[in-house]
Design an enzyme around this catalytic site. Structure first.
Site, PDB file in Angstrom:
ATOM      1  N   SER A   1      -7.940  -8.668   7.951  1.00  0.00           N
ATOM      2  CA  SER A   1      -7.793  -9.671   6.854  1.00  0.00           C
ATOM      3  C   SER A   1      -8.187 -10.842   7.445  1.00  0.00           C
ATOM      4  O   SER A   1      -7.932 -12.055   6.513  1.00  0.00           O
ATOM      5  CB  SER A   1      -6.578  -9.563   6.032  1.00  0.00           C
ATOM      6  OG  SER A   1      -5.390  -9.590   7.184  1.00  0.00           O
TER       7      SER A   1
ATOM      8  N   THR B   1      -2.998   3.448   5.560  1.00  0.00           N
ATOM      9  CA  THR B   1      -4.190   3.336   6.420  1.00  0.00           C
ATOM     10  C   THR B   1      -4.339   2.525   7.677  1.00  0.00           C
ATOM     11  O   THR B   1      -5.246   2.613   8.301  1.00  0.00           O
ATOM     12  CB  THR B   1      -5.313   2.974   5.444  1.00  0.00           C
ATOM     13  OG1 THR B   1      -5.100   1.484   4.918  1.00  0.00           O
ATOM     14  CG2 THR B   1      -5.671   3.802   4.136  1.00  0.00           C
TER      15      THR B   1
ATOM     16  N   GLU C   1       0.757  -1.240   0.179  1.00  0.00           N
ATOM     17  CA  GLU C   1       0.249  -0.105   0.027  1.00  0.00           C
ATOM     18  C   GLU C   1       0.964   1.283   0.013  1.00  0.00           C
ATOM     19  O   GLU C   1       0.636   2.094  -0.595  1.00  0.00           O
ATOM     20  CB  GLU C   1      -0.790   0.018   1.354  1.00  0.00           C
ATOM     21  CG  GLU C   1      -1.874   1.171   1.160  1.00  0.00           C
ATOM     22  CD  GLU C   1      -2.495   1.465   2.757  1.00  0.00           C
ATOM     23  OE1 GLU C   1      -2.984   0.467   3.242  1.00  0.00           O
ATOM     24  OE2 GLU C   1      -2.535   2.565   2.944  1.00  0.00           O
TER      25      GLU C   1
END
Ligand code: SF4
Length: 406
Positions: free
Chosen positions: A377, A247, A179
């Site tokens: 996740s 994030t 990311e």
């Protein structure tokens, strides 16, 4: 060579109906849902298991998985590829591989990209991908299923705006995380932008010192090798800075990073005109961290954090836990080998270690309270398996427990 690629929308009602049934079958746990809905306590014999109010799959991960399953349904006979891992959970990635979706970056190389064909379908993961990778895929003309989470795209919007205004993006994140790499590639904007990635408060303080007292340019470049944009010059590119973050970082740390940098700019310039800050911690990460802090108000003997070892948001949950009580970061129920043997992840040293001790802290005859949480996740079925394993070890049986409403 084909020069354009097609972006696909697969979320039609008939596709999603079938896909969701399959996803639920693979990842759902009705027990976990019931326990959570009724307050979070499951009790059997002398064992109390408390679940955090929020944990497990976030909206971004659910969407990414739905789209991967939808891609398989819509293209049953095409070659399907994924750029890296769809999310950071080995069990989920194994299920995706079982659908016949291949990892385009298998073995760490990018050679497979050059063999892509227009009929191939390429899935971009929830954390997005770097612009250079995207351009390569587009150049092959393959069809693209983009599962990038909207919250990640919001960060991209911020750093692109920084680049447009010639403000250097300071990204609080891990330089090696997909990311952050994807975000850094957007921070270049149309070429005018620059970025610097800071992992922690120690690195932040190094920059603070440079901002307020100056320092050695080469030492700076050396320290942040691999974490800054090409041509970055601390003498030029720290003039105007904007802080954004991966994030899934620890919220409190991100706030401290921005506070220290803001003070440094104020000390240097006498005002904060050259400082920008956007809180880009996603809602799901925030909720999971807050729910864990709530869970920790209970008198727990230890905490289990369940999830993939390379998951950033899961690691931060373990970090919060270990500041408060014995905390074990486990991948799945197999890590709970016996009452005296446990495998868990030492995230400080990036390795799985085995404890050959009384990790359970209390004997099966004594009453125990165990907390469980999981990263964004981690599917619920893995949580249920861990709960069942705990009961099996402590109580010698499973499935006789009570959900205790709070
Ligand atoms: S953790 Fe946050 S940013 Fe990442 S996929 Fe989930 S909601 Fe999106």
């Amino acid at each position: 060579m084909p020069s354009s690629s097609q972006r696909l929308n697969l979320r039609t009602p008939e596709v999603m109906l079938e896909v969701q049934a399959k996803v639920e079958q693979h990842y759902r746990s009705s027990l976990v849902e019931k326990v959570r809905a009724q307050g979070g306590l499951f009790q059997q014999g002398q064992t109390q298991i408390y679940l955090a109010k929020q944990f497990g799959f976030c909206y971004g991960v659910e969407r990414a998985i739905d789209l991967a399953y939808a891609a398989r349904k819509v293209f049953p006979n095409e070659r399907l590829f994924l750029v890296g891992e769809i999310i950071h959970n080995p069990e989920v990635n194994a299920q995706i591989a079982a659908l016949g979706i291949q990892n385009l970056l298998e073995g760490g190389g990018t050679a497979a990209i050059d063999r892509l064909q227009p009929n191939d379908v390429v899935i971009l993961p929830a954390f997005g991908t770097e612009i250079v990778m995207l351009e390569k895929i587009k150049a092959r003309g393959s069809r693209i299923v983009d599962t990038t989470c909207g919250d990640v795209m919001s960060v991209w919007k911020r750093v692109k705006q920084n680049a447009f205004e010639e403000v250097t993006s300071i990204i609080h994140g891990k330089a090696s995380h997909e990311e952050t790499k994807a975000t850094a590639s957007r921070a270049l904007g149309t070429g005018k932008g620059h970025y610097l990635i800071l992992l922690n408060l120690e690195e932040t303080d190094f920059v603070v010192k440079y901002l307020t007292q100056g320092g050695d340019r080469d030492q700076f470049l050396n320290k942040f090798q691999g974490a800054l944009s090409e041509g970055f010059d601390p003498e030029l590119h720290l003039a105007r800075i904007g802080v954004a973050n991966q994030t899934t970082m620890l919220r409190a740390e991100t706030e401290e990073v921005q506070r220290r940098l803001r003070s440094a700019i104020e000390e240097r310039d006498g005002n904060t005109n050259n400082f920008r800050f956007f809180d880009t911690i996603c809602g799901a990460t925030q909720e999971r961290q807050e729910a864990l802090l709530d869970l920790l108000k209970r008198p727990l003997d230890f905490l289990l954090v369940v999830g993939g070892y390379n998951s950033s948001n899961t690691t931060h949950l373990a970090e919060i836990g270990e500041k408060n009580l014995p905390t074990y970061f486990v991948r799945n129920q197999e890590c709970l080998e016996s009452l005296t043997r446990l495998r868990h992840y030492d995230f400080h040293h990036h390795q799985e270690i085995t404890l050959n001790n009384d990790w359970m802290i209390k004997s099966p005859q004594e009453s125990i309270s165990i907390g469980i949480t999981a990263g964004a996740s981690c599917p619920n079925n893995l949580i249920e398996e861990v709960m069942m394993r705990l009961l099996d070890l402590r109580e010698g049986s499973i499935g006789q427990g009570l959900i205790v409403p709070s």
